[in-house]
Design a protein around this motif. Structure first.
Motif, PDB file in Angstrom:
ATOM      1  N   VAL B  73       0.870  -1.166   0.000  1.00 35.52           N
ATOM      2  CA  VAL B  73       0.000   0.000   0.000  1.00 35.52           C
ATOM      3  C   VAL B  73       0.917   1.228   0.000  1.00 35.52           C
ATOM      4  N   THR B  74       1.051   1.828  -1.169  1.00 35.36           N
ATOM      5  CA  THR B  74       2.015   2.923  -1.319  1.00 35.36           C
ATOM      6  C   THR B  74       1.662   4.112  -0.438  1.00 35.36           C
ATOM      7  N   SER B  75       0.375   4.387  -0.289  1.00 35.70           N
ATOM      8  CA  SER B  75      -0.046   5.570   0.458  1.00 35.70           C
ATOM      9  C   SER B  75       0.383   5.517   1.926  1.00 35.70           C
ATOM     10  N   THR B  76       0.525   4.310   2.463  1.00 35.33           N
ATOM     11  CA  THR B  76       0.903   4.174   3.873  1.00 35.33           C
ATOM     12  C   THR B  76       2.313   3.604   4.039  1.00 35.33           C
ATOM     13  N   GLY B  77       2.965   3.231   2.955  1.00 29.45           N
ATOM     14  CA  GLY B  77       4.309   2.652   3.052  1.00 29.45           C
ATOM     15  C   GLY B  77       4.304   1.303   3.745  1.00 29.45           C
ATOM     16  N   THR B  78       3.273   0.522   3.487  1.00 33.08           N
ATOM     17  CA  THR B  78       3.101  -0.754   4.177  1.00 33.08           C
ATOM     18  C   THR B  78       3.085  -1.912   3.191  1.00 33.08           C
TER      19      THR B  78
END
Lengths: 106, 118
Positions: B73-78
């Protein structure tokens, strides 16, 4: 799958001595080999990449050599903190594979 | 500083699924591939798979094909790793680790213990 074989399985050495750990690949992996140290209860730490380059912050007593199928990790002047498991890992081809480890007893 | 922080310990029953997360910080998330590696009690390291956070392409070890899914999940860096159809042999510490641009895995998460027990 490339099989990585480490020897010996365990090694007993004295503080200040030199230790030589071996790793063999079942086929050529060029210099795409890393070494890790894992202390009890901790995650592994990268020591060597590219078969011979020390990672950032790794003491100069650690050195790596080899290419193709035969590799060596040498630890000169062993310290008590070097009591650990050592793993080699190839990243030449999927799946990346680890050796079974060498346990270093001081 | 660069770090990978994993989710907490899990206890699951045989046949269930488990999802372990790994949150990256301190660097540009899409610049480095991320691996999953596991270690059963008293055993060595076992590579499970890898994801390119830039685009989401994955490679899995044959042993886990069909049971493992790694997503990012790029938006959260996860990065998440889900393992299904759990059996007792899946009891292990699961690590995420960052691929160094120069080779090897240079940053590791703290590990997540997964216990499979009825």
């Amino acid at each position: 799958e490339i099989v990585m074989t480490q020897s010996p399985a365990s090694l007993s050495v004295s503080p200040g001595a030199r230790a030589t750990l071996s790793c063999r690949a079942s086929q050529s992996i060029s210099s795409n080999l890393a070494w890790y140290r894992q202390k009890p209860g901790q995650a592994p730490r990268l020591l060597i990449y590219g078969a011979s380059t020390r990672a950032t912050g790794v003491p100069a007593r650690f050195s790596g050599s080899g290419s193709g199928t035969e590799f060596t990790l040498t630890i000169s002047s062993l310290q008590s903190e070097d009591l650990a498991l050592y793993y080699c890992q190839q990243y030449n081809d999927w799946p990346y594979t680890f050796g079974q480890g060498t346990k270093l007893d001081i | 500083q660069v770090q990978l922080v994993q989710s907490g310990a899990e206890v699951q029953k045989p046949g269930a699924s488990v999802k372990v997360s790994c949150k990256a910080s301190g660097y540009l998330f899409t610049n480095n591939y991320l691996h999953w590696v596991r270690q059963a009690p008293g055993q060595g390291l076992e590579w499970m798979g890898i994801i390119n956070p830039s685009g989401g392409s994955t490679q899995y070890a044959q042993k886990f094909q069909g049971r493992i899914t790694i997503t990012s999940v790029t938006s959260t860096g996860t990065v998440n790793m889900e393992l299904s159809s759990l059996r007792s042999e899946d009891t292990a510490v699961y690590y995420c680790a960052r691929t160094s641009s120069r080779g090897g895995m240079d940053v590791w998460g703290q590990g997540t213990t997964v216990t499979v027990s009825s």
